[in-house]
Design an enzyme around this catalytic site. Structure first.
Site, mmCIF file in Angstrom:
data_model
loop_
_atom_site.group_PDB
_atom_site.id
_atom_site.type_symbol
_atom_site.label_atom_id
_atom_site.label_comp_id
_atom_site.label_asym_id
_atom_site.label_seq_id
_atom_site.Cartn_x
_atom_site.Cartn_y
_atom_site.Cartn_z
ATOM 1 N N GLY A 51 30.288 76.226 -32.487
ATOM 2 C CA GLY A 51 31.464 75.950 -33.302
ATOM 3 C C GLY A 51 31.200 74.829 -34.284
ATOM 4 O O GLY A 51 30.061 74.586 -34.681
ATOM 5 N N CYS A 52 32.235 74.116 -34.669
ATOM 6 C CA CYS A 52 32.121 73.045 -35.660
ATOM 7 C C CYS A 52 31.184 71.949 -35.172
ATOM 8 O O CYS A 52 31.357 71.406 -34.079
ATOM 9 C CB CYS A 52 33.497 72.457 -35.948
ATOM 10 S SG CYS A 52 33.450 71.035 -37.057
ATOM 11 N N PHE A 53 30.193 71.601 -35.991
ATOM 12 C CA PHE A 53 29.235 70.581 -35.550
ATOM 13 C C PHE A 53 29.846 69.186 -35.430
ATOM 14 O O PHE A 53 29.292 68.324 -34.750
ATOM 15 C CB PHE A 53 27.960 70.547 -36.396
ATOM 16 C CG PHE A 53 28.104 70.635 -37.892
ATOM 17 C CD1 PHE A 53 29.200 70.121 -38.567
ATOM 18 C CD2 PHE A 53 27.093 71.237 -38.639
ATOM 19 C CE1 PHE A 53 29.296 70.191 -39.951
ATOM 20 C CE2 PHE A 53 27.184 71.314 -40.021
ATOM 21 C CZ PHE A 53 28.282 70.786 -40.684
ATOM 22 N N TRP A 54 30.987 68.930 -36.051
ATOM 23 C CA TRP A 54 31.667 67.645 -35.843
ATOM 24 C C TRP A 54 32.021 67.475 -34.369
ATOM 25 O O TRP A 54 31.873 66.399 -33.807
ATOM 26 C CB TRP A 54 32.946 67.566 -36.666
ATOM 27 C CG TRP A 54 32.770 67.557 -38.145
ATOM 28 C CD1 TRP A 54 31.611 67.443 -38.846
ATOM 29 C CD2 TRP A 54 33.816 67.670 -39.121
ATOM 30 N NE1 TRP A 54 31.861 67.481 -40.199
ATOM 31 C CE2 TRP A 54 33.200 67.615 -40.389
ATOM 32 C CE3 TRP A 54 35.198 67.815 -39.034
ATOM 33 C CZ2 TRP A 54 33.941 67.704 -41.574
ATOM 34 C CZ3 TRP A 54 35.932 67.895 -40.211
ATOM 35 C CH2 TRP A 54 35.315 67.844 -41.472
ATOM 36 N N CYS A 55 32.495 68.559 -33.755
ATOM 37 C CA CYS A 55 32.875 68.516 -32.341
ATOM 38 C C CYS A 55 31.654 68.373 -31.438
ATOM 39 O O CYS A 55 31.636 67.553 -30.522
ATOM 40 C CB CYS A 55 33.618 69.793 -31.954
ATOM 41 S SG CYS A 55 35.179 70.067 -32.805
#
Length: 220
Positions: A51-55
């Site tokens: 998923g989102c690499f920020w997470c």
């Protein structure tokens, strides 16, 4: 009219995702021999897409033995992917993280456990509302030993939960560094709505169920 437009848009969207993952160029990536990244200064590297690499960046940096988590792109057939190009779903790449870790403190096996414990393991092409092939789940292996660890854990989890695990398993080829503004995003932008409403809750859900002995004493 809106329904017709929505249907057409969805059809185009998923056709883009599917073509990106079933082309001959993408098949070459999936069937390639893995590239092993050597240990440097006592630190190893591992690669995951979830998923989102920020997470994902924040999740892995909460684990003891992980020195750094870097956002980027991997798993595709194009060179020099960018945030804009990967979001088209045509590059084959997924948002990924490079985990720099001390193998004397945390094992690759534990990093794989972190991976499965920090996501919806049944969601195909995305996590939560982040949807598309660029958000799909991939575990990258660098050698046969890592591949077997991944496959065995994936199989065991599927049997335990009686579900199909969506994560793909790829031979690692190359990690492309994401743009500077994506790095350490959660730390630098704690008040961003996405961080407050998606990233931090996902991190806290993971920390609430993962063994505390593996986690750093950091509050969020």
């Amino acid at each position: 009219m809106k329904n017709i437009i929505s249907i057409l848009a969805l059809t185009l969207f998923f056709s883009c995702q599917n073509s990106a993952q079933t082309s001959k160029k993408q098949d070459a990536v999936i069937n390639a021999d893995p590239i092993e990244v050597p240990i440097k200064n006592g630190k190893a590297k591992a690669y995951f897409a979830s998923g989102c690499f920020w997470c994902v960046e924040a999740i892995y940096e909460s684990v003891k033995g992980v020195e750094e988590s870097i956002s980027g792109y991997s798993g595709g057939h194009t060179k020099n992917p960018t945030y804009a190009s990967s979001n088209t779903g045509k590059t084959g790449h997924a948002e990924a993280v490079e985990i720099i870790y001390d193998p004397n403190i945390v094992s690759f096996e534990t990093l794989v456990d972190v991976y499965f414990a920090s996501q919806n393991v049944t969601q195909v092409n995305g996590q939560g509302n982040d949807r598309g092939s660029q958000y799909r789940s991939i575990l990258f292996y660098q050698n046969e030993a890592q591949k077997q660890i991944i496959l065995k854990k994936k199989e065991a989890l599927a049997k335990k939960l009686n579900v199909t695990i969506a994560a793909e398993v790829y031979p690692f080829q190359k990690f492309w560094l994401a743009e500077d503004y994506h790095q350490n995003y959660e730390k630098l932008h704690p008040n961003h709505p996405y961080i407050k409403n998606v990233s931090v809750p996902r991190l806290n859900r993971f920390k609430s169920k993962f063994p505390k002995k593996f986690l750093k004493e950091v509050t969020h």
